[in-house]
Design an enzyme around this catalytic site. Structure first.
Site, mmCIF file in Angstrom:
data_model
loop_
_atom_site.group_PDB
_atom_site.id
_atom_site.type_symbol
_atom_site.label_atom_id
_atom_site.label_comp_id
_atom_site.label_asym_id
_atom_site.label_seq_id
_atom_site.Cartn_x
_atom_site.Cartn_y
_atom_site.Cartn_z
ATOM 1 C CD GLU A 375 -52.212 -10.260 43.646
ATOM 2 O OE1 GLU A 375 -51.140 -9.735 43.304
ATOM 3 O OE2 GLU A 375 -52.667 -11.284 43.103
ATOM 4 C CB THR A 510 -49.346 -14.591 29.025
ATOM 5 O OG1 THR A 510 -49.960 -13.696 29.956
ATOM 6 C CG2 THR A 510 -49.211 -15.989 29.621
#
Ligand SMILES: *[C@@H]1O[C@H](CO)[C@@H](O)[C@H](O)[C@H]1NC(C)=O
Ligand SMILES: *[C@@H]1O[C@H](CO)[C@@H](O)[C@H](O)[C@H]1NC(C)=O
Ligand SMILES: *[C@@H]1O[C@H](CO)[C@@H](O)[C@H](O)[C@H]1NC(C)=O
Ligand SMILES: *[C@@H]1O[C@H](CO)[C@@H](O)[C@H](O)[C@H]1NC(C)=O
Ligand SMILES: CC(=O)N[C@H]1CO[C@H](CO)[C@@H](O)[C@@H]1O
Length: 522
Positions: A375, A510
């Site tokens: 992440e 997106t």
């Protein structure tokens, strides 16, 4: 009559690259791989449908549900465009039958409604489904009649009519958090909004106006965007095109000079070039802002890790003098966006830079025990001039950093798409099968590590055996984005596939929902 020799001479004079571009790369589909990705989609959907539908998200381990997106069935709406692309008739029917029953006037648990998240997931998902299902390609195929099609667009319009109070501020820059007790109203305790949450509405809201013939949705989102295209004061634009993060909703002024391509600012830049792709005639100024941001990013933010000069990431900044060498999975969409910009503008330099970014994010996958990227990560800039901004390498990751060119600052993987998304664009630009192989390897690793219970779960540590344990959650973007990009990179040519030869029929929002372009194809 024009002789072919004359034509060839003309083409030759406008550079050899043009001839190659006009033809485009050759693509080769892998139906076996695409089928394996579809198996994963069907398994995740079956778990969601049995244990969570029509709530928002599946908790795959406890086999229960969570309403993290206001209880309107986020996973169902996010899955629909993927189901259409996969030609998954049974799933399409389940979702299309459900859509007219959604009550967009009430939020589950009276949770606040995020204008941004609701726009990219729900509004984007509904508009995309309507575009895909009403196109010549899909019409009739799934037995969907015009009443059902109209219901999809009516629900999108009804949702936007509830959301539009967000723009009711002195400047027109929206407040992101809304309260949906009727009538809906913005949470006026908030006085600022962020670059990404302001600048990632315009594609969906413009599309809604173009489909309905009602200009107000486009007008609201473009008015808000105008403060980003012409940023004030000067401190809000530390380099040409690269902006700060927080904007005062009273007057549209930027309040800081920090940003980059990370979460909170990222998709503002993404949408600039996508709006130009959507309609070249209306959105030329968006293109100009993208070019400024892209050029400044290459010039001022590109950073090669001290231990791996072959890799390139984009630094974050707090004003011109304070760069920080940190990035993450979310920001790894940047490679794909540079590639799309290069294809759209005929600028190989952007394609090449995007490919370098996509390669470097690939290295964050190959470096870990699970073969999945983390992440969050950081590095030290390799140029001697910048050592004063370098953070110390954590001692326990010194060897890892030496080999890998980054260290892990946050080791979880929450079923995000961005790294794979960039490989998808790299493949469409080049036709290089290496990117299909990368995506296939990543799929097998994610499938092996994250499959659990009734679907797929987040993992706690990409660099621990078996991912170091699970979090009991499957986000809706797993359906909308990860499985879609994994599928499309292996599948046959189709109208929604990104084109390297100026004939895109769709542009992906997106959340990876394909939106039909309004202007002439570019
Ligand atoms: C969520 O699922 C439960 C159990 O199936 C159901 O009772 C509830 O109405 C659902 N919630 C929403 C918002 O649909
Ligand atoms: C359209 O399809 C739905 C769902 O199958 C059905 O309930 C409805 O009666 C149909 N409407 C028309 C006009 O055919
Ligand atoms: C936002 O702008 C308004 C109007 O100019 C101003 O009164 C207010 O102080 C600003 N807010 C902040 C936090 O700067
Ligand atoms: C994905 O995981 C499932 C469940 O563990 C397994 O049955 C399937 O073979 C896997 N697919 C691939 C391509 O490894
Ligand atoms: C990415 C980065 O930090 N680049 C900087 C390195 O140092 C030179 C010289 O000070 C700057 O011009 C770069 O912007």
């Amino acid at each position: 009559m024009v002789s072919s020799a004359w034509l060839l001479a003309l083409l030759g004079s406008s550079s050899q690259a043009y001839g190659l571009r006009a033809r485009g790369p050759a693509y080769e589909a892998h139906p076996d791989r695409a089928a394996a990705v579809k198996e994963a989609f069907d398994r995740a959907w079956a778990g969601y449908y049995q244990y969570a539908f029509p709530n928002d998200s599946l908790k795959p381990i406890s086999k229960s549900f969570q309403n993290d997106r206001n209880g309107w069935g986020a996973s169902a709406i996010d899955a629909l465009s993927t189901a259409i692309i996969m030609e998954d008739a049974a799933v399409i029917k389940q979702i299309v039958d459900y859509i007219p029953t959604i009550n967009f006037d009430k939020s589950s648990n009276d949770d606040k409604v995020s204008l941004f998240e609701t726009t990219i997931r729900y509004l984007g998902g509904l508009l995309s489904a309507h575009d895909l299902l009403s196109s010549g390609v899909s019409s009739g195929t799934y037995g969907i009649n015009s009443t059902q099609l109209d219901a999809i667009l009516n629900q999108a319009t009804h949702l936007a009519d509830n959301l539009k109070v967000g723009f009711d501020t002195p400047s027109g820059v929206p407040i992101n958090d809304l309260l949906f007790e009727q009538p809906p109203r913005p949470d006026t305790s908030l006085t600022t909004n962020g670059l990404a949450t302001i600048g990632t509405l315009v594609l969906e809201w413009t599309r809604l106006s173009d489909k309905t013939g009602k200009p107000e949705y486009a007008d609201l989102s473009q008015k808000a965007e105008s403060y980003l295209l012409n940023p004030k004061p000067a401190s809000g634009e530390p380099w040409p095109g690269l902006l700060g993060t927080n904007v005062n909703v009273s007057n549209g002024n930027f309040m800081d000079s920090s940003g980059g391509w990370n979460g909170g600012t990222d998709s503002y830049y993404e949408y600039l070039i996508k709006m130009y792709l959507y309609d070249t005639s209306r959105f030329a100024s968006y293109r100009d802002s993208w070019i400024e941001a892209a050029d400044s990013s290459i010039k001022y933010l590109a950073s090669n890790p001290s231990t791996r000069p072959d890799m390139t990431f984009l630094a974050a900044y707090n004003g011109r003098d304070d760069l920080s060498y940190r990035s993450g999975h979310l920001a790894c969409f940047d490679g794909g966006n540079f590639i799309l910009g290069g294809l759209t503008l005929d600028k190989p330099v952007y394609v090449q830079f995007g490919i370098e970014l996509a390669y470097s994010c690939h290295e964050t996958y190959t470096a870990t025990v699970t073969g999945i990227g983390p992440e969050g990560f950081a590095w030290q800039d390799g140029s001697a001039a910048n050592t004063s901004n370098n953070q110390p390498v954590p001692a326990e990751q010194a060897n890892f950093y030496k080999e890998s060119g980054f260290w892990i600052t946050s080791g979880d993987y929450i079923l995000r798409p961005e790294v794979i998304e960039s490989w998808y664009y790299a493949y469409r630009a080049t036709g290089d099968s290496k990117y299909q192989d990368w995506a296939w390897t990543a799929f097998k690793n994610i499938n092996a590590t994250c499959s659990t219970g009734a679907g797929f779960a987040e993992i706690k540590d990409v660099n621990a055996p078996n991912g170091g344990g699970f979090n009991d959650f499957q986000d809706s973007f797993w359906f909308a984005e990860v499985l879609k990009y994994l599928y499309m990179i292996q599948s046959e040519e189709a109208p929604w596939q990104v084109s390297a030869t100026h004939d895109n029929q769709y542009v992906f929002n997106t959340e990876a929902h394909p939106i039909k372009v309004a202007g002439s194809p570019v």
